[in-house]
Scaffold this motif. Structure first.
Motif, short mmCIF file in Angstrom:
data_model
loop_
_atom_site.label_atom_id
_atom_site.label_comp_id
_atom_site.label_asym_id
_atom_site.label_seq_id
_atom_site.Cartn_x
_atom_site.Cartn_y
_atom_site.Cartn_z
N VAL A 96 0.84 -1.20 0.00
CA VAL A 96 0.00 0.00 0.00
C VAL A 96 0.87 1.24 0.00
CG1 VAL A 96 -1.72 1.32 1.30
CG2 VAL A 96 -1.89 -1.17 1.17
N ILE A 97 1.87 1.26 0.87
CA ILE A 97 2.75 2.44 0.99
C ILE A 97 3.80 2.38 -0.11
CG2 ILE A 97 4.38 3.66 2.49
CD1 ILE A 97 2.82 2.51 4.88
N PRO A 98 3.94 3.45 -0.89
CA PRO A 98 4.94 3.45 -1.97
C PRO A 98 6.36 3.38 -1.42
CG PRO A 98 3.99 5.64 -1.68
CD PRO A 98 3.19 4.70 -0.83
N SER A 99 7.28 2.87 -2.23
CA SER A 99 8.69 2.78 -1.83
C SER A 99 9.27 4.19 -1.70
CB SER A 99 9.48 1.98 -2.86
OG SER A 99 9.48 2.65 -4.11
N PHE A 100 10.46 4.27 -1.09
CA PHE A 100 11.10 5.57 -0.88
C PHE A 100 11.36 6.27 -2.21
CE2 PHE A 100 14.92 8.23 -0.48
CZ PHE A 100 14.48 9.13 0.48
N SER A 101 11.82 5.51 -3.21
CA SER A 101 12.12 6.11 -4.53
C SER A 101 10.84 6.63 -5.20
CB SER A 101 12.80 5.08 -5.43
OG SER A 101 11.96 3.96 -5.64
N GLU A 102 9.74 5.89 -5.04
CA GLU A 102 8.46 6.34 -5.61
C GLU A 102 7.94 7.58 -4.90
OE1 GLU A 102 6.47 2.16 -7.21
OE2 GLU A 102 6.40 2.66 -5.07
N PHE A 103 8.08 7.59 -3.57
CA PHE A 103 7.63 8.75 -2.79
C PHE A 103 8.47 9.97 -3.15
CE2 PHE A 103 7.64 11.47 1.01
CZ PHE A 103 6.28 11.72 1.11
N LYS A 104 9.77 9.77 -3.32
CA LYS A 104 10.68 10.86 -3.69
C LYS A 104 10.28 11.42 -5.06
CE LYS A 104 15.63 11.84 -4.16
NZ LYS A 104 16.99 11.23 -4.19
N ARG A 105 9.80 10.53 -5.93
CA ARG A 105 9.40 10.93 -7.28
C ARG A 105 8.12 11.77 -7.26
NH1 ARG A 105 7.39 6.26 -11.10
NH2 ARG A 105 5.79 7.44 -12.17
N VAL A 106 7.16 11.37 -6.41
CA VAL A 106 5.87 12.08 -6.41
C VAL A 106 5.80 13.25 -5.44
CG1 VAL A 106 4.62 10.00 -7.12
CG2 VAL A 106 4.77 10.55 -4.69
N PHE A 107 6.76 13.36 -4.51
CA PHE A 107 6.69 14.40 -3.48
C PHE A 107 6.65 15.81 -4.05
CE2 PHE A 107 8.49 17.00 0.06
CZ PHE A 107 7.43 16.83 0.94
N PRO A 108 7.52 16.15 -5.04
CA PRO A 108 7.41 17.50 -5.63
C PRO A 108 6.05 17.76 -6.26
CG PRO A 108 9.48 16.45 -6.27
CD PRO A 108 8.65 15.39 -5.62
N THR A 109 5.48 16.72 -6.87
CA THR A 109 4.13 16.84 -7.47
C THR A 109 3.10 17.13 -6.40
OG1 THR A 109 4.70 15.31 -9.25
CG2 THR A 109 2.37 15.62 -8.80
N ILE A 110 3.21 16.44 -5.26
CA ILE A 110 2.26 16.64 -4.16
C ILE A 110 2.34 18.08 -3.65
CG2 ILE A 110 1.73 15.99 -1.76
CD1 ILE A 110 2.65 13.13 -2.46
N LEU A 111 3.55 18.58 -3.43
CA LEU A 111 3.73 19.94 -2.93
C LEU A 111 3.21 20.97 -3.92
CD1 LEU A 111 7.29 19.87 -1.28
CD2 LEU A 111 5.07 19.74 -0.16
N ARG A 112 3.53 20.78 -5.21
CA ARG A 112 3.08 21.72 -6.24
C ARG A 112 1.56 21.74 -6.34
NH1 ARG A 112 4.77 19.13 -10.33
NH2 ARG A 112 6.95 19.61 -9.93
N SER A 113 0.97 20.55 -6.38
CA SER A 113 -0.49 20.46 -6.50
C SER A 113 -1.20 20.96 -5.25
CB SER A 113 -0.90 19.01 -6.79
OG SER A 113 -0.39 18.59 -8.03
N THR A 114 -0.57 20.78 -4.09
CA THR A 114 -1.14 21.29 -2.84
C THR A 114 -1.23 22.81 -2.88
OG1 THR A 114 -0.34 19.41 -1.54
CG2 THR A 114 -0.82 21.44 -0.33
#
Length: 475
Positions: A210-228
């Motif tokens: 369920v929880i994405p791997s560290f590399s996946e989270f690192k990949r989507v984190f900028p997207t999350i911040l930008r979209s937030t």
């Protein structure tokens, strides 16, 4: 409530407002804000698992979420959606806590010309929503814009394209159209695939992490911040809502992604972008609601009623005289987003079990929800016929290679653009373009629109030049 098609966060809050009459103001209003943010997130569950957006704000999530489910990554898709929603909602709560007064002042600067430019900026997204041909994406958007003209003309008061039907005078209801385009069209495709194959379903039943791997989270984190950030800004604009916020978040996720070709085919960045934005809208929409008494969305309009019932009047007094109540409600809203994330992550593996339901039964359940969800909004059988019509339209579009997402975006933004244009023309008094360029925010949106249109062409030229340079270097 958010996960059931047609039963939106607005309906959930409206149904439960009467319960708060006998409750303490803080407890009652925390409950309503928690329902608001949780129902917004809940829409992603049905979007991801069965391509049935629970709420209009989850329509963008269905594009990549369902493709991930078909690849056997439903748990991961729900995990990314949950984490993105939690972060988006949590940050928007902090924005509500610390930035409410200044952001509310910015929203006051928006008038008809700014809303017109905002709507046109949103319409520039249409071309990028079609995974295949941009021309087909634009054609789908035009269909949505044309459907958005149905109803009584705001300027003349004359009914357009209603064919004498009173039910169409208020326009085509968005939620039945959404359910038909996404859900019923998917049912038709499932039925078609069932005839072609004896298999129970083409969807893999594997339940992964369920929880994405560290590399996946690192990949989507900028997207999350930008979209937030985008979601909070969209939320502060009265009437914009999570549906517009999610499309803006999705489009910007695609624009900044290094894997643009994967969007629409199962990219976790698409899920993260839309979900972070639509939950960030919840806190953003509460800013003008609590500071100015201007609802930022349809749900906050109902919440405004809940505030007034408790004797809390929006404005400066809410943050001064009644500050002890207001800040307790805001902190409760922030905590609700954290608990929502915990519940979502713990329940993800159980949500995915819906895929174990035999496809015949699943089809019957989806059709039932489609009919009940469409009827429940206005208690009008006409909405069920609208849903069926859009189901056929959605099936036809998908079979011929057209995207259904631009149709919905055109339906949402078309009426906003039209009404804002009429008001802006009156305000301009015959000098429309001069008036438009005299307003700084309008100019900013014009620049963004031009950049959005030109940037794909510039990128293509740069890429072609790089390829030619690489060829010369290798030679």
């Amino acid at each position: 409530m958010g996960g059931l098609p047609g039963l939106s966060s607005t309906m959930a809050v409206a149904l439960l407002v009467p319960i708060t009459f006998s409750m303490e103001p803080v407890a009652g209003l925390i409950m309503l804000t928690a329902i608001y943010t949780s129902a917004t997130y809940g829409g992603s569950i049905a979007s991801i698992l069965v391509h049935t957006p629970g709420t209009p704000a989850a329509a963008a999530t269905a594009l990549d979420g369902y493709q991930l489910t078909k690849q056997g990554k439903a748990s991961k898709a729900i995990g990314v959606a949950t984490i993105s929603s939690m972060i988006g909602g949590f940050v928007s709560g902090l924005a509500l806590l610390f930035l409410a007064p200044p952001l509310a002042q910015i929203s006051l600067m928006f008038s008809a010309p700014e809303y017109l430019m905002l709507a046109i900026f949103g319409l520039t997204i249409i071309g990028s929503l079609s995974a295949g041909s941009m021309l087909k994406g634009l054609a789908s958007g035009v269909i949505g814009l044309l459907i958005g003209t149905i109803g009584i003309d705001i300027v003349t008061g004359f009914p357009r394209y209603t064919f004498g039907s009173i039910s169409l005078e208020s326009g085509v209801s968005l939620i039945p159209a959404l359910i038909g385009l996404f859900s019923l069209s998917q049912v038709f495709i499932m039925l078609e695939n069932q005839k072609k194959s004896d298999k129970k379903s083409s969807i893999e039943r594997k339940i992964g992490k369920v929880i994405p791997s560290f590399s996946e989270f690192k990949r989507v984190f900028p997207t999350i911040l930008r979209s937030t950030g985008l979601g909070v800004l969209v939320g502060t604009l009265p009437g914009a809502g999570g549906d517009i916020g999610s499309w803006v978040g999705y489009n910007e996720a695609k624009r900044f992604s290094k894997r643009k070709e994967e969007f629409g085919k199962g990219n976790i960045e698409g899920v993260a972008g839309s979900e972070a934005a639509n939950n960030a809208v919840t806190g953003g929409a509460l800013i003008p609601t609590m500071t100015l008494g201007i609802p930022g969305s349809s749900t906050t309009a109902v919440l405004l009623g809940g505030l007034m019932i408790q004797g809390l009047v929006p404005g400066s007094e809410l943050f001064t005289t009644n500050g002890h109540l207001t800040y307790a409600i805001i902190i409760g809203f922030i905590a609700a987003n954290v608990f929502m994330g915990i519940v979502g992550l713990l329940g993800a593996k159980y949500f995915v079990k819906i895929l174990d339901v035999p496809q015949n039964l699943l089809i019957a359940i989806i059709i039932t929800f489609c009919i009940v969800g469409s009827f429940a909004i206005n208690r009008n059988i006409f909405d069920v016929w609208v849903m069926l019509s859009f189901g056929i339209l959605g099936y036809t579009l998908r079979k011929t290679g057209f995207s259904t997402a631009p149709v919905i975006l055109g339906m949402i933004l078309g009426p906003i653009a039209e009404s804002s244009l009429g008001q802006a023309l009156v305000m301009a008094q015959g000098n429309f373009f001069t008036y438009l360029f005299s307003r700084p925010i309008s100019v900013l949106f014009i620049v963004l629109i031009v950049l959005t249109i030109i940037s794909p062409l510039v990128l293509r030229i740069v890429k072609s030049k790089r390829k030619s340079v690489d060829k010369d270097a290798s030679a």
